[in-house]
Scaffold this motif. Structure first.
Motif, mmCIF file in Angstrom:
data_model
loop_
_atom_site.group_PDB
_atom_site.id
_atom_site.type_symbol
_atom_site.label_atom_id
_atom_site.label_comp_id
_atom_site.label_asym_id
_atom_site.label_seq_id
_atom_site.Cartn_x
_atom_site.Cartn_y
_atom_site.Cartn_z
ATOM 1 N N VAL A 38 29.429 -27.055 -43.926
ATOM 2 C CA VAL A 38 30.835 -26.819 -44.409
ATOM 3 C C VAL A 38 31.675 -27.206 -42.841
ATOM 4 N N ALA A 39 31.302 -26.827 -41.816
ATOM 5 C CA ALA A 39 31.877 -27.158 -40.632
ATOM 6 C C ALA A 39 31.601 -28.463 -40.396
ATOM 7 N N PHE A 40 30.693 -29.189 -40.779
ATOM 8 C CA PHE A 40 30.234 -30.615 -40.205
ATOM 9 C C PHE A 40 31.164 -31.631 -41.351
ATOM 10 N N ALA A 41 31.249 -30.920 -42.742
ATOM 11 C CA ALA A 41 32.148 -31.864 -43.636
ATOM 12 C C ALA A 41 33.706 -31.697 -43.262
ATOM 13 N N VAL A 42 33.916 -30.723 -42.645
ATOM 14 C CA VAL A 42 35.649 -30.457 -42.365
ATOM 15 C C VAL A 42 35.747 -31.273 -41.223
ATOM 16 N N LEU A 43 34.682 -31.466 -40.196
ATOM 17 C CA LEU A 43 35.044 -32.268 -39.035
ATOM 18 C C LEU A 43 34.959 -33.685 -39.343
ATOM 19 N N LEU A 44 33.986 -34.256 -40.308
ATOM 20 C CA LEU A 44 33.906 -35.611 -40.660
ATOM 21 C C LEU A 44 35.317 -35.842 -41.790
ATOM 22 N N TYR A 45 35.813 -34.946 -42.323
ATOM 23 C CA TYR A 45 36.798 -35.319 -42.980
ATOM 24 C C TYR A 45 38.128 -35.548 -42.277
ATOM 25 N N LYS A 46 38.136 -34.660 -40.931
ATOM 26 C CA LYS A 46 39.361 -34.904 -40.210
ATOM 27 C C LYS A 46 39.160 -36.238 -39.331
ATOM 28 N N VAL A 47 37.980 -36.598 -39.050
ATOM 29 C CA VAL A 47 37.720 -37.782 -38.301
ATOM 30 C C VAL A 47 38.199 -38.976 -39.228
ATOM 31 N N VAL A 48 37.705 -38.763 -40.493
ATOM 32 C CA VAL A 48 38.060 -40.218 -41.365
ATOM 33 C C VAL A 48 39.322 -40.266 -41.882
ATOM 34 N N THR A 49 40.257 -39.063 -41.927
ATOM 35 C CA THR A 49 41.549 -39.020 -42.331
ATOM 36 C C THR A 49 42.401 -39.295 -41.184
ATOM 37 N N SER A 50 41.891 -39.402 -40.024
ATOM 38 C CA SER A 50 42.879 -39.621 -38.848
ATOM 39 C C SER A 50 43.252 -41.196 -39.013
ATOM 40 N N GLY A 51 44.470 -41.180 -38.350
ATOM 41 C CA GLY A 51 45.263 -42.448 -38.348
ATOM 42 C C GLY A 51 44.403 -43.509 -37.772
ATOM 43 N N ALA A 52 43.889 -43.607 -36.835
ATOM 44 C CA ALA A 52 42.988 -44.816 -36.436
ATOM 45 C C ALA A 52 42.003 -45.311 -37.135
ATOM 46 N N VAL A 53 41.301 -44.375 -37.769
ATOM 47 C CA VAL A 53 40.180 -44.595 -38.683
ATOM 48 C C VAL A 53 40.672 -45.086 -39.812
ATOM 49 N N THR A 54 41.624 -44.642 -40.470
ATOM 50 C CA THR A 54 42.334 -44.858 -41.758
ATOM 51 C C THR A 54 42.768 -46.435 -41.503
ATOM 52 N N ALA A 55 43.573 -46.869 -40.567
ATOM 53 C CA ALA A 55 43.971 -48.203 -40.390
ATOM 54 C C ALA A 55 42.859 -48.868 -40.337
ATOM 55 N N GLU A 56 41.679 -48.964 -39.476
ATOM 56 C CA GLU A 56 40.664 -49.409 -39.430
ATOM 57 C C GLU A 56 40.001 -49.821 -40.688
ATOM 58 N N LEU A 57 39.787 -48.835 -41.467
ATOM 59 C CA LEU A 57 39.143 -48.879 -42.747
ATOM 60 C C LEU A 57 39.909 -49.791 -43.739
ATOM 61 N N GLU A 58 41.181 -49.566 -43.550
ATOM 62 C CA GLU A 58 42.172 -50.535 -44.383
ATOM 63 C C GLU A 58 41.995 -52.002 -43.872
ATOM 64 N N GLY A 59 41.819 -52.196 -42.706
ATOM 65 C CA GLY A 59 41.523 -53.510 -42.101
ATOM 66 C C GLY A 59 40.524 -54.108 -42.831
ATOM 67 N N ILE A 60 39.552 -53.412 -42.765
ATOM 68 C CA ILE A 60 38.123 -53.820 -43.321
ATOM 69 C C ILE A 60 38.094 -54.152 -44.656
ATOM 70 N N VAL A 61 38.731 -53.364 -45.382
ATOM 71 C CA VAL A 61 38.958 -53.674 -47.003
ATOM 72 C C VAL A 61 39.830 -54.907 -47.202
ATOM 73 N N LYS A 62 40.956 -55.021 -46.465
ATOM 74 C CA LYS A 62 41.698 -56.062 -46.638
ATOM 75 C C LYS A 62 41.251 -57.351 -46.277
#
Length: 69
Positions: A38-62
């Motif tokens: 659960v701790a690992f899942a929470v950490l991974l969720y925080k990283v993936v939903t951070s602004g920088a990662v979200t912007a990068e993922l959106e760029g990749i998808v676009k």
């Protein structure tokens, strides 16, 4: 059956019985494993939903969607 064969069989049975006693995890080990997962899942969720990662993922998808156009 010779004495040597009987002795080896007894030793094998003792080893199998000892292995069976220690075959599984106890409840506290399962609980610690769940807490760690659960701790690992929470950490991974925080990283993936951070602004920088979200912007990068959106760029990749676009880029992927516009590659065929």
């Amino acid at each position: 059956m010779s004495k040597a064969v009987r002795a080896r069989l007894r030793a094998l049975v003792r080893r199998l019985r000892a292995a069976r006693r220690d075959a599984g995890m106890v409840t506290s080990e399962y609980a610690m494993g769940i807490v760690a997962a659960v701790a690992f899942a929470v950490l991974l969720y925080k990283v993936v939903t951070s602004g920088a990662v979200t912007a990068e993922l959106e760029g990749i998808v676009k880029r992927a969607l516009s590659a065929g156009a």
